[in-house]
Scaffold this active site. Sequence first.
Site, PDB file in Angstrom:
ATOM      1  CG  ASP A 168     -23.214  40.213 -30.101  1.00 19.71           C
ATOM      2  OD1 ASP A 168     -22.466  39.477 -29.424  1.00 19.71           O
ATOM      3  OD2 ASP A 168     -24.030  40.986 -29.577  1.00 19.71           O
TER       4      ASP A 168
HETATM    5  C1  NOJ Z   1     -23.284  38.878 -26.669  1.00 24.04           C
HETATM    6  C2  NOJ Z   1     -23.406  40.336 -26.340  1.00 24.04           C
HETATM    7  O1  NOJ Z   1     -24.457  40.915 -27.073  1.00 24.04           O
HETATM    8  C3  NOJ Z   1     -22.145  41.115 -26.593  1.00 24.04           C
HETATM    9  O2  NOJ Z   1     -22.325  42.423 -26.115  1.00 24.04           O
HETATM   10  C4  NOJ Z   1     -20.980  40.443 -25.973  1.00 24.04           C
HETATM   11  O3  NOJ Z   1     -19.809  41.203 -26.152  1.00 24.04           O
HETATM   12  C5  NOJ Z   1     -20.818  39.065 -26.606  1.00 24.04           C
HETATM   13  N1  NOJ Z   1     -22.015  38.289 -26.330  1.00 24.04           N
HETATM   14  C6  NOJ Z   1     -19.592  38.318 -26.096  1.00 24.04           C
HETATM   15  O4  NOJ Z   1     -19.789  37.897 -24.812  1.00 24.04           O
END
Ligand code: NOJ
Length: 709
Positions: free
Chosen positions: A265
Amino acid sequence: MYQDQNAPLDLRVADLLGKMTLEEKIQQLNQQAFGLNLNANNQGQTLHDVAPDIGSLIFLNDDPVERNSIQRRAMEESRLGIPILFGFDTIHGMRTVYPIPLAQACSWNPALVTQAAAMAARETKLTGIDWTFSPMIDVARDPRWGRIAESYGEDPYTVSVFGVATVQGYQGVELTESSGVAACLKHFAGYGASEGGRDYRATDISAQALWETYLPPFESGVKAGAATLMSGFNDISGVPASANRYLLTEVLKKCWAHAGFVVSDWNSIEQLVAQGVAKDRKEAGLKAFEAGVEMDMVDRIYADHLQELLDEGKLSMDSINDAVARVLRVKFRLGLFERPYTPIVPVSERYLRPDDRRIAAQLAEESMVLLKNDGGVLPISPAVKSLAVIGPMVKDQENLLGCWSGNAKAEDVETLFDGLTREFGGGADLIYARGCDFDGDDDSGFAEAVAAAAHADVVVLCLGEKKSWSGENASRSTIALPGIQEKLAGCLRQVGKPLVLVLSNGRPLELRRLAPLADAILEIWQPGIAGGTPMAGILSGRVNPSGRLAISFPVVTGQIPIYVGMRSSARPNDGNYQDIPGEPLYPFGHGLSYAFFHYGRAILSQDKVGMDEKVTVQVPVTNTGSVEGQETVFWYISDPVCSISRPMKELKYFEKKSIKPGETVVFTFEIAPLRDLSYCDSTGKRLLEAGDFHVRVKDQQVSFELSGC
Ligand code: NOJ
């Protein structure tokens, strides 16, 4: 050979890998963001200069021409012409934004969800994006957690079904041939267990809970062919998800044989330092890579340190090759080597096509849940000559979109007022008053609202949450609406007119004080661009509501957690809070219809079954009302005695069907013992035990005996 589209996939991968330098390989594992992230939690830096051999970009831009020019550099200026994989968060639509995932699950219509996801995939693809960071299949049982909006709710089976439906919509039957995009199951795993519903927090998950609750949706998604997964931010009982070798390698790659890749993430590799398991970026990179995270989302840690770690003998070349092969495999499966560029079509053909709007509206319609309808106040009688339409949500556009609304534009959103005007205009006067804001304490608009109510036959009060109140980093200590909204409802109740409450929100709400004030309550969630007409259609009776809750509505915030798959108490009649009832205000599966469904006797095909046999249970459902309606039948299994205690009831199957007035439709559940009666032990092994089992449907229970295991 890697450029030969007819060569077998594994040979293409091996051929290309054999030609790559270490530096080129490491670049494939590097993902950066291009453009300005509208998500304030993950701003990052704006990338101006894209290395042509970068593995992936998060494309925070909606211009496919721009995307193609970046891709052209990759194809023409990188030594081996490896296409870049463009990713983005298309969560519930790209531009034709449809209801939030939590609402989608309330439709109990996975086929429709697949259609919506396929439509989202098409818009995503034509924007220049090949990979969406969706579906989020975190089982979520704490509505204080803002990300509950992105989940399919509290029940592992429901989350599995809708997760698979979404993957199928995005990816089509076969990723190579479809015009779809690669799916990304997230957040692997257990992010929904964030302590107290606060975001980014540690999770304390027992091995039993992991296997029983949090992993089943991921296993189903992997089986459905999801190309990628995203590791979570959460620390799982001391081992953060992004450094969790057990999950990422032992379970995912070895046990489930997933052949795609895992992306971290945003920042979740570097965050291993904050989580206290790595002393610096380099060690964080080592831990994540060793655990099985193949692609580094925005941290640049792999780009900065993998070579060094390899030189120091801390990583093997084999492990780098395996990681790169996984990324390349997805690129080949997507057909990116053959079709690296996005076709440029006019914006009107790309987005918001009439058929797509219809899908969004249909899903909005089926996801709305009629929570209460006392005295049959709904549908609103055609004799009604004036409606007071009150509340901060009435003319709002932005907030109906919900969190993660892709590249949606608020101006595309049909307001509730527009929907009501279309539905009732001509027949009834609409008297509008805003009444109050979403929060704060300004009640200066109350008088106007009360006057509007006094002049009308029926009051439609539209309250709810702002879109920023759910989603990432949007946890709330209470799931009640702000006091000002409750106060407005109280004043309007005093007027004495029938009061219909319409709620738009990204989580279950605490309705303990609001519910008694309203004669009817319609939960419309955050319906996306096309919620006004479906909502108004339900109020007028043109549409018979068919949504049922995929998440429990607690009586008060302090009743959390409360969900459908709870285990039995040692003293089932005791131990609840003294000051509130033991049950949720509106339980999982609740939802009213304008039809009446009478359940006949449930009948089992046999009362003894061997472990390799199947047993069937059927229930006839008759529509004794005067309008056609859709009923969802929920089938639960209970195992009253087992080596480990089991949830009191586990949803194993559901089916939604339309029933005409006077018609009887038979619903059938075919029970396969290994699939439906077994349980996982704390190592993930499926076990089946002989004995009695109960099947529960509505308020009936039938039992049979399983033998031979
Ligand atoms: C953080 C989020 O937790 C995740 O779900 C998301 O896909 C990513 N950022 C990318 O934006």
